[in-house]
Design an enzyme around this catalytic site. Structure first.
Site, PDB file in Angstrom:
ATOM      1  N   HIS A   1       1.742   4.671  -2.799  1.00 13.36           N
ATOM      2  CA  HIS A   1       1.883   6.124  -2.629  1.00 13.36           C
ATOM      3  C   HIS A   1       3.247   6.580  -3.147  1.00 13.36           C
ATOM      4  CE1 HIS A   1      -1.772   6.797  -0.438  1.00 13.36           C
ATOM      5  NE2 HIS A   1      -1.434   6.011   0.561  1.00 13.36           N
TER       6      HIS A   1
ATOM      7  N   HIS B   1       0.832  -1.207   0.000  1.00 13.33           N
ATOM      8  CA  HIS B   1       0.000   0.000   0.000  1.00 13.33           C
ATOM      9  C   HIS B   1       0.872   1.266   0.000  1.00 13.33           C
ATOM     10  CE1 HIS B   1      -3.557   2.436   1.464  1.00 13.33           C
ATOM     11  NE2 HIS B   1      -2.557   3.220   1.815  1.00 13.33           N
ATOM     12  N   GLU B   2       1.765   1.348   0.976  1.00 14.38           N
ATOM     13  CA  GLU B   2       2.589   2.564   1.079  1.00 14.38           C
ATOM     14  C   GLU B   2       3.469   2.714  -0.157  1.00 14.38           C
ATOM     15  OE1 GLU B   2       1.734   4.692   3.110  1.00 14.38           O
ATOM     16  OE2 GLU B   2       0.532   3.401   4.402  1.00 14.38           O
TER      17      GLU B   2
HETATM   18 ZN   LIG Z   1      -2.638   5.269   2.130  1.00 11.59          ZN
END
Ligand SMILES: [Zn+2]
Length: 698
Positions: free
Chosen positions: A494, A490-491
Site C-alpha cells: 500500500h 502487505h502494508e
Molecule cells: Zn490491505
C-alpha cells in the site's frame, strides 16, 4: 472617524487571527524536513480551532467557485473544486491518523464533537446545487473541451460523485439523504468505539504456572511483561490483541482457557453490555438500505458494487461461491486430519472452533514437521523490514535513509526518507510497529500527506505504516510470526502505491476501486516467501545464519497448509457481509439469528467461525468495505495472476515487468479504471487458476 474604525477593525481581526495561527501548529507552515507534521508541537486543544478554520477556508473556496461570474470551465470549476480543501486535508490527516494510531481519551471526545461538524460541512458541499450545476455544465460539454484522458476522467468522476450523492434528486430527497448521512457517520463511530472498548476490556490474567502449559517461552515472557506493566507483577496477562490471543490458541494445552479467550474474541460487541453493537448495527443496515433506495438502487450492495471492478452483487456471489466449494471440501479434510490426532491422543471429544488453531499446529508439525517457533528466530522486525527494502530496491530501485530529524508522535515510531531510482526524493515513510492501548488493532497504511501536484510542481507524499507486532522481550529482539511478516510486506505494498501515484488531480490520482486496492499490497506478499528472497533477509537473530534450505523447503511445502480453513473463514465473513447488505433488515431483526441462518445457508461447518462476527466486523462499520469485504480475495485473484507474470519470465525481479507494473498499476491509475490498467500491464484479463493453485484448492 467612522472610516478609520472600519479600517482598523479588519486589521485588528487579522492580527488576532494571525496570533491564533502562530500558536496553532496545524495552521502554520510546517518547517520540518519535507514539511512533515510537527507532531512534537501538536496538542489536543489545537484540533477544534484548526478544523474550524479549515472548514471556513474550504467553504470560502467553494463559494468562490460558485460565485465565479465567468462561464463554468474545466479550470475554474473542475480543477478549482479538485484542489479545494487543502487545509481540511492537512488537519484531517493528522487528526484521524493519530486517532487511529495514538488516540488519547480526549481525542475520542474531540472526534465526537468534530464528526457532526465535518459531516455537516461535507454535506453542504455535496448538496450544493449551484456547485453541481456548474460541474454538470462542464460535464455536459466535456466532449467539446479537448480534454486529455486524465482530465476527462476527473470530470466524469466528480460529476458521478455528485450524482451518486443524489444531486440530481428533488430537494426533499436530498434533505433526507443529508440526515441519513449524518446519522450513519455517528453510528459508525459509535460501533468502532464500542469495539475498541471491548478489545481493551478483556484480560485473561493467569496466576498459576500450570495454566501456561504448552505456551512457548517468548509468549510466556510477553505475557509476564504485559501483566507487570499493568500492575500484576508475577502473573501472566493475555488479551485480545493478535500477538496475544493467536499464539495462545495455537499452543495452550488448556482447552478451557482456549475456549475462554476465543469466545471473548468472537463475542466482542455481543455481550449485552454498554458496548453492545447489535442494535446499532441493525440501525446502520437500515440506514444504508434507505439511502440506497433513495438513490435508485435495490440495496446497499448494488449501490456500492456498481462502482467496482465486479460491477454487480451477482458477480461477487458467483466469484465467492466458485472459491467456496473447493475451500469447504478442503476444510473438511483438514478437520478430519485433526480429529484423527485427537482420537490418537485419546482425547474423548469432538473438535471445536477453539481447538482448530491448536490442532492445526499439530498437523503442521505432523505433516510438515514445521512449527512457528522454528521460523520466528529468523524473522526479526528489522530483518523483515530489510527484506522489504531489498525487494523494493530490486524491483524499483528504491533506497531508504533513516531520519532522526523528522518529528514522530511516539518514541517507537521511525521515520525514513524514500529515495527513487534516479536519486530524487520520493516520499517520507513512518513505521509504527508495536501495539499500544491508544492504537486500534490490526495493521494499516495511511498518509499524512498525499502525493499531488501544486502549480505544476510535484508535492511528495508522507506515508505511514501502523502495525501491532509483539515488542522485543528482555534482550530478545521482536520476532515476527510468518503471518506478521506477510502483513508487513502487505502494508508496504500500500505504501508503494502511495509513493508512486502520479496523477495530476486529487480525485483520480490514487483513487482505485476497492476491489483493486489490495492488488498493490497482496502482490508484495508473494515475494516475502520466495526462497531466493528469504535467503537474503531471514537471518537467525543470534547466529546471523541465513534460513537453512531445509527449513525454506518445509515452508514452501506447508504454504498450502490450512488453506481450506483460511479460505473458508474469510469467504464466510465475505458472504455474511454480502447477506447483510442485500437482505431486508428491520428494527426487530435479531442479529444472532440472522447471522446463524446466513452461515447455515452457506453450509459453514461448526468447527470454523467466520473471521469476523457481525458485532465486531470493523471492516463493514465504516463505508469503505461494506458490501466489500470480498475485495481481498478478488484482489487475490489479481495478485496471484500478476505474480505469475513474473514467474513466467523466470525472473522474480524482471525489470521490464516491474517497470510496467509500477507505471500502469501503481502510478497511472488516473489514466484508466482498474481492469484497463491491469490489462496494460498483463496483456490480458486475470485468470482465477493461479489463485486456486496457490491455495492448494485445485
Ligand atoms: Zn490491505
Amino acid at each position: 472617524m467612522k472610516k478609520l474604525i472600519l479600517l482598523l477593525l479588519p486589521v485588528g481581526m487579522m492580527l488576532s487571527c494571525q496570533q491564533a495561527k502562530d500558536q496553532n501548529p496545524l495552521l502554520a507552515e510546517w518547517d520540518t524536513p519535507f514539511g512533515t507534521p510537527p507532531f512534537h508541537l501538536i496538542q489536543d486543544e489545537h484540533y477544534v480551532p484548526a478544523y474550524e478554520e479549515a472548514i471556513k477556508q474550504h467553504a470560502a473556496e467553494i463559494e468562490a467557485i460558485v460565485n465565479n461570474p465567468n462561464e463554468p470551465t474545466f479550470e475554474n470549476t473542475i480543477v478549482a473544486y479538485d484542489k479545494s480543501g487543502e487545509l481540511m486535508g492537512k488537519v484531517g490527516a493528522v487528526f484521524f491518523g493519530l486517532n487511529s494510531a495514538h488516540a488519547s481519551d480526549n481525542m475520542q471526545v474531540i472526534a465526537r464533537e468534530l464528526t457532526p461538524k465535518i459531516t455537516a460541512h461535507r454535506n453542504a458541499i455535496r448538496f450544493n446545487q449551484r456547485l453541481f450545476e456548474r460541474i454538470k455544465a462542464v460535464y455536459d460539454m466535456r466532449e467539446t473541451l479537448n480534454l486529455d484522458v486524465e482530465q476527462m476522467r476527473v470530470v466524469e468522476k466528480i460529476y458521478n460523485d455528485f450524482a451518486r450523492n443524489g444531486a440530481a434528486l428533488p430537494e426533499e430527497q436530498r434533505e433526507q439523504l443529508k440526515n441519513l448521512n449524518e446519522r450513519m457517520s455517528m453510528v459508525s463511530l459509535q460501533l468502532n468505539q464500542n469495539l475498541l472498548a471491548e478489545n481493551n476490556g478483556f484480560k485473561l490474567i493467569l496466576e498459576d504456572e500450570a495454566d501456561l502449559a504448552g505456551l512457548p517461552d517468548d509468549v510466556i515472557a510477553g505475557a509476564a511483561e504485559a501483566a507487570a506493566s499493568q500492575g500484576h507483577e508475577g502473573k501472566w496477562l493475555f488479551d485480545l490483541s493478535k500477538p496475544s490471543w493467536i499464539p495462545f490458541l495455537q499452543f495452550s494445552e488448556r482447552r478451557d482457557l482456549r475456549e475462554k479467550i476465543f469466545t471473548a474474541y468472537n463475542m466482542r460487541g455481543n455481550n449485552d453490555n454498554e458496548y453492545d453493537n447489535k442494535a446499532l448495527f441493525v440501525e446502520l443496515m437500515m440506514l444504508r438500505k434507505q439511502m440506497s433506495q433513495i438513490l435508485g438502487y435495490d440495496n446497499y450492495a448494488e449501490y456500492f458494487i456498481s462502482e467496482q471492478m465486479a460491477e454487480t452483487p451477482e458477480n461477487v456471489y458467483n466469484f465467492l461461491n466458485t472459491v467456496w466449494d473447493p475451500a469447504l471440501k478442503r476444510a473438511k479434510e483438514e478437520r478430519a486430519d485433526m480429529q484423527k490426532i485427537i482420537n490418537r491422543e485419546g482425547g474423548n471429544f469432538k473438535l471445536q472452533s477453539w481447538d482448530w488453531w491448536y490442532y492445526a499446529e499439530k498437523v503442521r508439525a505432523d505433516k510438515y514437521n514445521l512449527n512457528e517457533d522454528e521460523i520466528k528466530p529468523y524473522l526479526t522486525l528489522d530483518n523483515v523490514r530489510e527484506g522489504i527494502f531489498y525487494v523494493t530496491n530490486k524491483l524499483y530501485g528504491l533506497t531508504y535513509k533513516k531520519r532522526d530529524d523528522i518529528p514522530v508522535y511516539h518514541p517507537e515510531v521511525e521515520a525514513f526518507e524514500v529515495i527513487d531510482n534516479d536519486g530524487t526524493h520520493l516520499a517520507v515513510l513512518f513505521i509504527d510497529p508495536h501495539p499500544r492501548s491508544t492504537k486500534k488493532s490490526g495493521a494499516w497504511c495511511g498518509t499524512y500527506r498525499n502525493g499531488s501536484y501544486k502549480d505544476g510542481e510535484k508535492i511528495t507524499p508522507v506515508v505511514t505504516i501502523v502495525l501491532n507486532f509483539s515488542r522485543p522481550v528482555g534482550d530478545k529482539p521482536a520476532l515476527l510470526s510468518w503471518d506478521e511478516a506477510e502483513t508487513y510486506f502487505h502494508e508496504f505494498g500500500h505504501a508503494l502505491h502511495n509513493f508512486f501515484a502520479d496523477g495530476h488531480y486529487n480525485r483520480t490520482s490514487r483513487s482505485v476501486p476497492r476491489d483493486y486496492v489490495e492488488l498493490p499490497s497482496q502482490i508484495m506478499e508473494n515475494w516475502a516467501g520466495e526462497p531466493e528472497v528469504l535467503k537474503v533477509y531471514a537471518k537467525h537473530y543470534q547466529t546471523g545464519e541465513p534460513m537453512p534450505d531445509e527449513l525454506i523447503e518445509k515452508m514452501q511445502q506447508s504454504s498450502k497448509f490450512n488453506q481450506g480453513f483460511a479460505t473458508v473463514e474469510y469467504v464466510a465473513a465475505a458472504l455474511l457481509d454480502m447477506d447483510w447488505h442485500t437482505s431486508e433488515v428491520a428494527e426487530d431483526t435479531d442479529v444472532n439469528k440472522f447471522e446463524k441462518s446466513a452461515l447455515d445457508k452457506m453450509g459453514l461447518i461448526n468447527e470454523i467461525n467466520p473471521r469476523y462476527r457481525t458485532t465486531n466486523f470493523g471492516h463493514i462499520f465504516g463505508g469503505g468495505y461494506a458490501a466489500g469485504y470480498y475485495v481481498y480475495l478478488w484482489a487475490g485473484q489479481l495478485d496471484a495472476d500478476a505474480f505469475e507474470a513474473f514467474k513466467e519470465t523466470g525472473d522474480l525481479f524482471n525489470p521490464e515487468l516491474a517497470a510496467k507494473f509500477r507505471k500502469h498499476c501503481l502510478a497511472d491509475n488516473a489514466m484508466g479504471e482498474g481492469m484497463k490498467q491491469y490489462i496494460k500491464f498483463r496483456g490480458k484479463a486475470p485468470s482465477i487458476e493461479p489463485l486456486l493453485r496457490q491455495r492448494g484448492l485445485k
